[in-house]
Design a protein around this motif. Structure first.
Motif, PDB file in Angstrom:
ATOM      1  N   UNK A  10      -0.804  -4.065  15.616  1.00 35.75           N
ATOM      2  CA  UNK A  10       0.465  -4.079  14.894  1.00 35.75           C
ATOM      3  C   UNK A  10       1.514  -4.890  15.632  1.00 35.75           C
ATOM      4  N   UNK A  11       2.556  -5.234  14.913  1.00 40.90           N
ATOM      5  CA  UNK A  11       3.690  -5.919  15.529  1.00 40.90           C
ATOM      6  C   UNK A  11       4.397  -4.960  16.481  1.00 40.90           C
ATOM      7  N   UNK A  12       5.181  -5.526  17.390  1.00 37.82           N
ATOM      8  CA  UNK A  12       5.929  -4.705  18.336  1.00 37.82           C
ATOM      9  C   UNK A  12       6.876  -3.782  17.581  1.00 37.82           C
ATOM     10  N   UNK A  22       2.650   3.597  16.051  1.00 30.36           N
ATOM     11  CA  UNK A  22       1.888   2.851  17.051  1.00 30.36           C
ATOM     12  C   UNK A  22       1.211   3.785  18.040  1.00 30.36           C
ATOM     13  N   UNK A  23       1.912   4.834  18.469  1.00 31.75           N
ATOM     14  CA  UNK A  23       1.326   5.779  19.425  1.00 31.75           C
ATOM     15  C   UNK A  23       0.152   6.521  18.797  1.00 31.75           C
ATOM     16  N   UNK A  52      11.355  -0.371  24.157  1.00 29.34           N
ATOM     17  CA  UNK A  52      11.989  -1.096  23.052  1.00 29.34           C
ATOM     18  C   UNK A  52      13.010  -2.091  23.610  1.00 29.34           C
ATOM     19  N   UNK A  53      13.834  -1.621  24.574  1.00 31.76           N
ATOM     20  CA  UNK A  53      14.848  -2.501  25.168  1.00 31.76           C
ATOM     21  C   UNK A  53      14.193  -3.683  25.877  1.00 31.76           C
ATOM     22  N   UNK A  93       4.151  -0.653  23.048  1.00 28.40           N
ATOM     23  CA  UNK A  93       4.763  -1.975  23.197  1.00 28.40           C
ATOM     24  C   UNK A  93       3.885  -2.933  24.010  1.00 28.40           C
ATOM     25  N   UNK A  94       3.059  -2.379  24.907  1.00 26.49           N
ATOM     26  CA  UNK A  94       2.084  -3.210  25.607  1.00 26.49           C
ATOM     27  C   UNK A  94       0.824  -2.376  25.816  1.00 26.49           C
ATOM     28  N   UNK A  95      -0.086  -2.387  24.853  1.00 26.83           N
ATOM     29  CA  UNK A  95      -1.231  -1.470  24.899  1.00 26.83           C
ATOM     30  C   UNK A  95      -2.330  -1.881  25.851  1.00 26.83           C
TER      31      UNK A  95
END
Length: 962
Positions: A10-12, A22-23, A52-53, A93-95
């Motif tokens: 998926x997208x970020x 996503x989780x 996210x930031x 965000x970075x799997x």
């Protein structure tokens, strides 16, 4: 890791709901689906916000594998469970790989009793230390700093530290509300930082989060020290005031929903209908009120009636203040417009409150009375009350509150009271105790003399010998200094400075005073003279060793209870009345530390360390039950735990004032004994008036000096009387005596004047010191409460997650195979290294089936093998579980098969060789990605299963193709 791949790509995530999805696409994150909706949203917002930031404001850092990141936070919950929650939510965000993240927190994180699946996540680097010292010690600063300031002043002080230790780096600043972000941006911009964009972490694309941890972020590039702009009060003070006014309103909100509404609407322009007037231009202050920008009139909703619309208030903003309101301008952005309104509101409301402050007749033109310290400030200024004096503006707890909102405090679960010793440089008091001497009842001269002898013997062991018990002394050598003052009539005082630890940055000072005129008593004070804040902490000690000797040989009493150097063992109904009476004794000045459960001699070591400062007792289950019956479970201690009962405990005391710790073993850990020591010592300094209860050596010295001065005056008066009674024939002698007398009186008068001046200075200094201490304690308490509120943000969130033995995760990869066995094996399952190796090398696709097979062995097979002959239910449950998992259980084949290919079926186990004689299977044939075999050996001696091979066939006469 267990979730090294996701089912999709998926997208970020750009929202909290995206993060939730996503989780749950990741293997080890699927358990979060069992949280309630609110729980899922909170966890995604709370732990997902830093990533996210990074993805929005520093994508270069999250994309690089070798990025070095530092998260600075006062919220210790972010570091809970060794940072594994951060590891989990980073995968949204970075799997593919773990971020190189260090987390700096001010105190030890609490365990949140993590779900078992969370333990598959790698821990982060948790640093329980001052982040400033960490940054200073680094050779190379982090690539990106993620900063969650505790408040305005925290951010202001951090701005300087970043310039010194992280120049040129990017800082991502977190704020719970957009108004906070606007103030923070302006502050850093004024200090020379290059400010980036502000981004919100919304709940969804259409629903922003107006008030939530990590809801708003902006980036800033740190300037060098030379590039940074100096602190300007013209910039910082209006921003600080705006921050405090806004947060004064936030603290009055009833719950999270009200805070959300307030953060969304505060300092925004609107057009409103108030009573029968036409639509007015207004600035909103609260969800229930605001100010008309044309007339300055306040308006609000009628309390409790949301459908009644707005009504005018009696209060009106002054015309001069209204004239300073910023005009609406298209030259400003929406955020700049809102910040301008916030600054104006803060100034206008403060000035208006100052104008409303009543002046009492006897205070007019009386500067001295105006300067008198205020003993206690109200928590929140009431409507129409004065609240804008300089001291009130400085105190965040006293800010002007707009009309239309209740000023009553909101009930909230308070933080457990934690008394602490200072770590600052200078002389730091560590403990103070006062007790009667003797085993029972009053004691007099013999106890006084014995105690003095024990103290002199203690000093002799430290190199100070030949000290006269009845005389004054001052002896000094390289290792220390001793001063003794006495009147030889019942007062004896000693001060000892131990300089042996001077090289470490601190020396220890012990002061002892003995009284023996009526009932013999002792007071002891210990202090640490610290050359810097980096000196060893004051908890690295115990009560002076001589106190334990006095307790053993003479005895010490506090409010009728003996103070001993061992943990007293109390049992059942026999000791219950005395123990309950001691806890409730209003005259008790020492805390009572109660140890419940099977604890070893570490309890006695704690008692010896705290002799005279606290009562340490051990209770059994019967006495624990008595506590529960009398005080309820909230105020009791039971199971395997330790509780500290502060002086003043009652049957309806706030349980948070008497902290409790759970124990995991038989030994009191060092961190806990240090914590108990520090709290007990700090309490000993807080009870009553310290100088009255345990006077300092200097106070005793002054008292004895006054006594000697009074005796001198008496002798002079006697000389004068004798001189005046001489016969006239001795006129010359009389003249001489009179001259001597006049000279002595003049000298004495001068000494009295000097002494009065010194006493006045000392009294003034003591008053200033007490005021400073009150202010410091109030500030520390406010910080403690803020930290507690921050670290308990999810107290309002019901996760709905409950874990039981039937909830087992079945991963879809082999990454955490050994960890799974450790978590779910219940000490019944042993995984042979050959089995793990074979699993990871196999092409088998249905990996979760292997975990189900091992789960069957743990929960059904071992109980079936260990059941009694009459227990048929366990056997039936085993058969049913096999059917549900789609498995069969049987021996591995004929004896000839095992004999022919025996080496493949042999495994080394517990120092011996065993045979894998049974297996679980699914499917027939000799290959394929979905055919499954698990070979095992059951050890009936220890009731364990050894998994020796999976998930493919071992060789037998059918599979052998050689």
């Amino acid at each position: 890791m267990m979730d090294s791949h996701a089912k999709d790509d998926p997208a970020t995530p750009s929202t909290a709901l995206d993060c939730i999805a996503a989780i749950q696409r990741v293997g080890s994150g699927q358990f979060t689906s069992r949280f309630t909706g609110d729980g899922q949203q909170f966890f995604a917002s709370f732990y997902g916000a830093p990533f996210f930031a990074l993805s929005r404001l520093a994508p270069e850092a999250i994309d690089r594998i070798d990025s070095n990141l530092l998260l600075i936070t006062s919220d210790i919950t972010l570091a809970a469970d060794s940072g594994r929650w951060l590891s989990l939510y980073a995968k949204a965000f970075r799997p593919t790989s773990k971020l190189n993240l260090a987390v700096c927190v001010p105190s030890k994180p609490r365990s949140l009793k993590p779900p078992k699946p969370l333990l598959f996540q790698p821990p982060q680097q948790i640093l329980v230390k001052d982040w400033r010292k960490h940054l200073e010690a680094l050779d190379v600063p982090p690539d990106v700093l993620i900063f969650q300031p505790l408040g305005f002043d925290d951010l202001a002080s951090a701005a300087d530290e970043f310039c010194r230790h992280a120049a040129g780096r990017k800082v991502l600043v977190s704020c719970a509300t957009l108004p906070d972000a606007l103030i923070a941006r302006q502050l850093l911009d004024g200090r020379g930082y290059a400010i980036g964009e502000t981004v919100g972490f919304p709940l969804s694309e259409d629903v922003p989060q107006h008030h939530a941890p990590g809801a708003w972020w902006f980036s800033a590039i740190v300037p060098t020290v030379s590039e940074a702009k100096p602190v300007s009060p013209e910039l910082t003070e209006p921003l600080r005031l705006a921050y405090r006014i806004f947060h004064g309103h936030l603290r009055q909100a009833k719950d999270g929903k009200d805070r959300e509404l307030l953060a969304a609407i505060y300092a925004t322009r609107s057009t409103e209908k108030v009573e029968d007037t036409d639509a007015i231009r207004a600035v909103r202050i609260l969800p229930v009120g605001g100010i008309c920008l044309s007339t300055g009139r306040f308006f609000s909703e009628v309390s409790g009636d949301e459908d009644s619309g707005f009504h005018w208030e009696e209060k009106v903003l002054g015309a001069d203040l209204l004239a300073t309101a910023p005009a609406e301008s298209t030259a400003r952005t929406q955020d700049e417009e809102r910040l301008a309104l916030m600054l104006w509101l803060a100034k206008a409301m403060t000035e208006e409150a100052r104008g409303d402050e009543p002046v009492l007749p006897d205070q007019e033109n009386d500067d001295t009375k105006a300067a008198e310290p205020v003993e206690e400030a109200p928590q929140v200024a009431q409507r129409g009350s004065p609240s804008s004096t300089p001291s009130a503006i400085e105190a965040e707890s006293s800010v002007p509150i707009a009309p239309g909102i209740s000023a009553e405090p909101v009930d909230a679960a308070p933080a457990p009271t934690r008394s602490r010793l200072s770590r600052s440089a200078g002389t730091v008091n560590v403990l103070a105790l006062a007790a009667l001497l003797g085993k029972t009842g009053p004691a007099s001269a013999p106890a006084f003399e014995k105690a003095r002898k024990l103290i002199l013997d203690w000093l002799a062991n430290k190199g100070f010998r030949s000290l006269d018990a009845a005389g004054n002394h001052h002896v000094e050598h390289a290792d220390g200094e001793v001063t003794i003052e006495t009147d030889d009539q019942g007062i004896w005082a000693m001060r000892f400075d131990d300089r042996r630890s001077m090289e470490d940055g601190a020396i220890w000072r012990v002061e002892v005073t003995l009284l023996g005129k009526s009932a013999a008593a002792i007071s002891v004070r210990m202090a640490q003279v610290r050359s810097s804040e980096d000196a060893p902490p004051p908890v690295a000690s115990g009560a002076p060793g001589v106190v334990a000797k006095i307790a053993q040989q003479i005895g010490l009493q506090d409010a009728g209870a003996a103070l001993v150097d061992t943990a007293q063992q109390l049992k059942g109904s026999k000791d219950a009345p005395w123990f309950l009476q001691m806890l409730l004794n209003p005259h008790r000045s020492q805390p009572v530390i109660v140890v419940c459960g099977n604890v070893d001699q570490s309890a006695d070591r704690l008692a010896k360390r705290l002799v005279g400062v606290a009562h340490v007792v051990r209770i059994d289950n019967a006495l624990s039950d008595s506590l529960i019956r009398n005080f309820g479970r909230d105020r009791s201690v039971y199971g395997n735990a330790v509780r500290l009962y502060r002086p003043g405990f009652t049957a309806d005391s706030d349980p948070y004032q008497h902290p409790i710790w759970a124990l995991k073993g038989q030994v009191l850990p060092k961190w806990l004994t240090d914590d108990l020591f520090e709290q007990a010592c700090a309490i000993s300094l807080e009870v009553g008036d310290l100088e009255e209860r345990a006077p300092s050596f200097q106070a005793i010295r002054n008292l004895l000096a006054e006594g000697r001065q009074a005796a001198s005056e008496h002798r002079l008066a006697e000389l004068r009387r004798q001189a005046e009674s001489l016969a006239s024939s001795a006129e010359e002698k009389f003249s001489q005596l009179q001259a001597i007398n006049q000279e002595l009186e003049a000298a004495l008068s001068e000494l009295k004047t000097q002494n009065r001046h010194l006493l006045e200075l000392a009294t003034q200094a003591d008053g200033e010191l007490q005021t400073t201490r009150r202010e410091r304690n109030a500030a520390l308490e406010e910080i403690r409460q803020l930290k507690f509120q921050v670290s308990n943000q999810w107290s309002e969130v019901e996760t709905g997650y409950a874990e039981n033995d039937d909830q087992v995760e079945y991963p879809d990869n082999w990454d955490d195979l050994e960890t799974w066995v450790e978590l779910y094996g219940q000490d019944r399952l042993v995984l042979h290294p050959k089995a793990a190796k074979a699993a990871r090398e196999s092409p088998f696709k249905d990996i979760s089936l292997a975990y189900k097979a091992m789960d069957y062995l743990v929960r059904y097979y071992v109980p079936m093998r260990t059941r009694s002959a009459e227990d048929s239910d366990t056997y039936q449950r085993s058969k049913q579980a096999l059917a549900e998992f789609g498995l069969e259980e049987s021996d591995v084949g004929t004896a000839d098969d095992i004999k022919r290919y025996k080496q493949e079926y042999k495994r080394q186990y517990e120092g011996r060789e065993v045979t894998l004689d049974r297996h679980l299977k699914r499917g027939v044939g000799f290959g394929g990605d979905f055919q499954f075999r698990l070979y095992f050996y059951y050890d009936d001696q220890v009731e364990k299963v050894l998994v020796g091979h999976m998930p493919t066939h071992l060789t037998n006469r059918l599979t052998h193709n050689g």
